[in-house]
Write a protein that holds these residues in place. Structure first.
Motif, short mmCIF file in Angstrom:
data_model
loop_
_atom_site.label_atom_id
_atom_site.label_comp_id
_atom_site.label_asym_id
_atom_site.label_seq_id
_atom_site.Cartn_x
_atom_site.Cartn_y
_atom_site.Cartn_z
N UNK A 46 0.83 -1.21 0.00
CA UNK A 46 0.00 0.00 0.00
C UNK A 46 0.86 1.25 0.00
N UNK A 47 1.95 1.22 0.74
CA UNK A 47 2.85 2.38 0.79
C UNK A 47 3.47 2.65 -0.57
N UNK A 48 3.93 1.60 -1.23
CA UNK A 48 4.54 1.75 -2.56
C UNK A 48 3.52 2.32 -3.55
N UNK A 49 2.29 1.84 -3.50
CA UNK A 49 1.24 2.35 -4.38
C UNK A 49 0.98 3.83 -4.11
N UNK A 50 0.85 4.17 -2.84
CA UNK A 50 0.55 5.54 -2.47
C UNK A 50 1.65 6.51 -2.90
N UNK A 51 2.89 6.18 -2.56
CA UNK A 51 4.00 7.09 -2.87
C UNK A 51 4.24 7.15 -4.38
N UNK A 52 4.03 6.04 -5.07
CA UNK A 52 4.19 6.04 -6.52
C UNK A 52 3.25 7.02 -7.19
N UNK A 53 2.01 7.06 -6.74
CA UNK A 53 1.04 8.00 -7.30
C UNK A 53 1.37 9.43 -6.87
N UNK A 54 1.82 9.58 -5.66
CA UNK A 54 2.21 10.89 -5.15
C UNK A 54 3.32 11.52 -5.98
N UNK A 55 4.25 10.69 -6.46
CA UNK A 55 5.42 11.18 -7.17
C UNK A 55 5.37 10.92 -8.68
N UNK A 56 4.20 10.59 -9.19
CA UNK A 56 4.09 10.16 -10.59
C UNK A 56 4.54 11.22 -11.59
#
Length: 243
Positions: free
Chosen positions: A159-169
């Motif tokens: 979940x963390x990887x998904x969240x930060x990935x979208x945050x920094x897309x």
């Protein structure tokens, strides 16, 4: 594009946690062979990385930040973080867990991963290709019976990887989770034989994966050939994964 070009990691500056373990060591060796400048972290400095290692307890947030500052200064910056530090914890019914056992698994596998990501992001340049690769697990998707703490921690990593990935897309910083099934490492020794057998039986290919196979996937994720993925989970399960 040739494989040699795709997998050229020359000039990439990397920190790998859990570098003394089988998977961390395999990733470090593969990255170094591809030209990356690597520093490995663990609780004990691996002999083969004596001059390029640092003793770090990933559960200590302040120590992680100090170590990341020092690593970035030594490497001249930071382009890659691989979070491979982890433990399986208890392999028995959740009703028999102690609070301390539960907390230790989450401290290392989830909190420790976040501390390292949090510290690394402060050194990664938004306009320079950078990659964060976190070792999750198929248990974080399926929920392995008898491994409640481990499954919960790895689900949190996903979940963390998904969240930060979208945050920094919209930046050049990418996040990736690798979700292996059984891998031939020392972590299997922390699991009882029945748990190992039950999980092996779920793999259609009929075998455990190898650290080298994890390293190869990690190398691709941080390579120029992987240009349109972030915040995603990449299964390495021998056919076990169903979603």
């Amino acid at each position: 594009m040739t494989a040699a070009t795709t997998f050229d990691l020359t000039g990439r500056r990397a920190v790998i946690t859990g570098g003394g373990g089988c998977i961390g060591a395999a990733v470090a060796e593969r990255m170094a062979a591809l030209g990356a400048d690597v520093e490995v972290w663990d609780l004990k400095a691996p002999d083969e990385w004596a001059t390029r290692s640092r003793i770090v307890d990933v559960t200590d947030a302040e120590a992680v930040h100090r170590a990341m500052d020092a690593a970035a200064a030594k490497l001249g910056g930071l382009d890659v973080l691989v979070c491979a530090a982890g433990i399986t914890g208890p392999t028995r019914p959740a009703s028999t867990y102690s609070a301390a056992e539960w907390r230790r698994v989450l401290d290392i596998n989830l909190d420790g991963t976040f501390y390292c990501v949090n510290a690394a992001l402060r050194h990664m340049e938004p306009d320079r290709r950078s990659d964060i690769v976190c070792l999750a697990s198929i248990a974080g998707k399926d929920g392995n019976p008898g491994m409640a703490a481990y499954s919960a921690a790895k689900a949190g990593v996903i979940a963390m990887v998904k969240s930060i990935g979208r945050e920094l897309a919209l930046t050049q910083i990418r996040t990736h989770a690798i979700a292996p099934a059984l891998i031939e490492t020392g972590l299997l020794e922390q699991m009882d034989a029945a748990t190992v057998a039950a999980n092996l039986a779920k793999i259609p290919m009929g075998r455990a994966g190898t650290p080298g196979e994890v390293a190869e996937l990690a190398a691709w994720l941080m390579s120029s050939g992987c240009s349109f993925t972030t915040g995603a989970v990449h299964d390495l399960s021998g056919g076990r994964a169903t979603y």
